[in-house]
Design a protein around this motif. Structure first.
Motif, PDB file in Angstrom:
ATOM      1  N   SER A  72       8.377  76.571  53.058  1.00 10.95           N
ATOM      2  CA  SER A  72       7.853  75.203  53.059  1.00 10.95           C
ATOM      3  C   SER A  72       6.814  75.018  51.960  1.00 10.95           C
ATOM      4  O   SER A  72       6.151  75.974  51.550  1.00 10.95           O
ATOM      5  CB  SER A  72       7.198  74.880  54.409  1.00 10.95           C
ATOM      6  N   ARG A  87       3.988  71.616  50.641  1.00 14.17           N
ATOM      7  CA  ARG A  87       3.549  70.239  50.764  1.00 14.17           C
ATOM      8  C   ARG A  87       3.053  69.749  49.420  1.00 14.17           C
ATOM      9  O   ARG A  87       2.104  70.311  48.865  1.00 14.17           O
ATOM     10  CB  ARG A  87       2.459  70.063  51.818  1.00 14.17           C
ATOM     11  N   ALA A 110      12.568  60.385  48.435  1.00 14.59           N
ATOM     12  CA  ALA A 110      12.019  59.716  49.619  1.00 14.59           C
ATOM     13  C   ALA A 110      11.137  58.556  49.194  1.00 14.59           C
ATOM     14  O   ALA A 110      10.590  58.557  48.091  1.00 14.59           O
ATOM     15  CB  ALA A 110      11.214  60.698  50.468  1.00 14.59           C
ATOM     16  N   ILE A 117       8.250  55.410  50.914  1.00 14.29           N
ATOM     17  CA  ILE A 117       7.466  54.935  52.050  1.00 14.29           C
ATOM     18  C   ILE A 117       6.877  53.578  51.690  1.00 14.29           C
ATOM     19  O   ILE A 117       6.443  53.353  50.563  1.00 14.29           O
ATOM     20  CB  ILE A 117       6.374  55.965  52.416  1.00 14.29           C
ATOM     21  N   LYS A 158      10.255  54.204  56.090  1.00 15.19           N
ATOM     22  CA  LYS A 158      10.505  55.392  55.294  1.00 15.19           C
ATOM     23  C   LYS A 158      12.011  55.524  55.113  1.00 15.19           C
ATOM     24  O   LYS A 158      12.789  55.133  55.987  1.00 15.19           O
ATOM     25  CB  LYS A 158       9.964  56.646  55.987  1.00 15.19           C
ATOM     26  N   TYR A 203      15.062  58.347  53.123  1.00 16.25           N
ATOM     27  CA  TYR A 203      15.266  59.652  52.493  1.00 16.25           C
ATOM     28  C   TYR A 203      16.664  59.739  51.886  1.00 16.25           C
ATOM     29  O   TYR A 203      17.615  59.133  52.383  1.00 16.25           O
ATOM     30  CB  TYR A 203      15.122  60.768  53.529  1.00 16.25           C
ATOM     31  N   LYS A 210      17.269  64.719  54.153  1.00 18.56           N
ATOM     32  CA  LYS A 210      17.012  64.141  55.472  1.00 18.56           C
ATOM     33  C   LYS A 210      16.943  65.242  56.519  1.00 18.56           C
ATOM     34  O   LYS A 210      17.790  66.134  56.563  1.00 18.56           O
ATOM     35  CB  LYS A 210      18.117  63.145  55.797  1.00 18.56           C
ATOM     36  N   ARG A 249      14.737  67.534  56.609  1.00 20.49           N
ATOM     37  CA  ARG A 249      13.978  68.681  56.071  1.00 20.49           C
ATOM     38  C   ARG A 249      12.679  68.245  55.405  1.00 20.49           C
ATOM     39  O   ARG A 249      11.698  68.982  55.423  1.00 20.49           O
ATOM     40  CB  ARG A 249      14.832  69.438  55.042  1.00 20.49           C
ATOM     41  N   THR A 278       9.562  65.260  54.798  1.00 15.25           N
ATOM     42  CA  THR A 278       8.865  64.143  55.434  1.00 15.25           C
ATOM     43  C   THR A 278       7.862  63.543  54.464  1.00 15.25           C
ATOM     44  O   THR A 278       7.020  64.269  53.921  1.00 15.25           O
ATOM     45  CB  THR A 278       8.125  64.604  56.702  1.00 15.25           C
ATOM     46  N   SER A 286       4.712  60.886  53.839  1.00 16.36           N
ATOM     47  CA  SER A 286       3.639  60.227  54.567  1.00 16.36           C
ATOM     48  C   SER A 286       2.578  59.780  53.563  1.00 16.36           C
ATOM     49  O   SER A 286       2.613  60.165  52.398  1.00 16.36           O
ATOM     50  CB  SER A 286       3.026  61.157  55.613  1.00 16.36           C
ATOM     51  N   GLN A 310       6.095  66.597  52.644  1.00 15.65           N
ATOM     52  CA  GLN A 310       6.220  67.882  53.331  1.00 15.65           C
ATOM     53  C   GLN A 310       7.664  68.332  53.230  1.00 15.65           C
ATOM     54  O   GLN A 310       8.572  67.629  53.689  1.00 15.65           O
ATOM     55  CB  GLN A 310       5.795  67.739  54.793  1.00 15.65           C
ATOM     56  N   SER A 364      10.402  71.333  54.075  1.00 10.79           N
ATOM     57  CA  SER A 364      10.675  72.487  54.906  1.00 10.79           C
ATOM     58  C   SER A 364      12.119  72.925  54.714  1.00 10.79           C
ATOM     59  O   SER A 364      12.933  72.177  54.175  1.00 10.79           O
ATOM     60  CB  SER A 364      10.422  72.149  56.382  1.00 10.79           C
TER      61      SER A 364
END
Length: 122
Positions: A17, A19, A49, A51, A58, A60, A65, A67, A69, A71, A82, A84
């Motif tokens: 992962s 960020r 992605a 937002i 949101k 993706y 999608k 995996r 995120t 924000s 994020q 992952s």
């Protein structure tokens, strides 16, 4: 006017992962939709992605999608990605961008960061 600076990229093993952060300056950040895009050599920049200005919407790319995120924290003028369960095919330079509207269309984004490299080893 919005200035954007990405950080958080690096080398990670498959399955790991990371960020990414995108710090914005300029008084219009909180009113802007934000997006993440990525690009590999010889390929067009692709949507990852997006937002909306208040985080209420949101969207993706299918490839990330479930995996990734996205924000944002408007109090900190920062948007995050994020990531992952990373795969080698996620290797790319990742860019954040600002737009007056919530969209997946690259051409609608008129402010871009310099990019941060993400490398996923197998």
């Amino acid at each position: 006017q919005v200035q954007l600076v990405e950080s958080g990229g690096g080398l990670v093993q498959a399955g790991g992962s990371l960020r990414l952060s995108c710090a914005a300056s300029g008084r219009t950040f909180s009113g802007s939709a934000m997006g993440w895009f990525r690009q590999t050599p010889g390929k067009e920049r692709e949507f990852v992605a997006a937002i909306s200005w208040n985080g209420g919407s949101k969207t993706y790319a299918d490839s990330v999608k479930g995996r990734f995120t996205i924000s944002r924290d408007n109090a900190k003028n920062t948007v995050y990605l994020q990531m992952s369960s990373l795969k080698p095919e996620d290797t790319a330079v990742y860019y954040c961008a600002a737009s007056a509207r919530f969209t997946t269309q690259t051409g609608a984004y008129d402010h871009w960061g310099q990019g941060t490299q993400v490398t996923v080893s197998s």
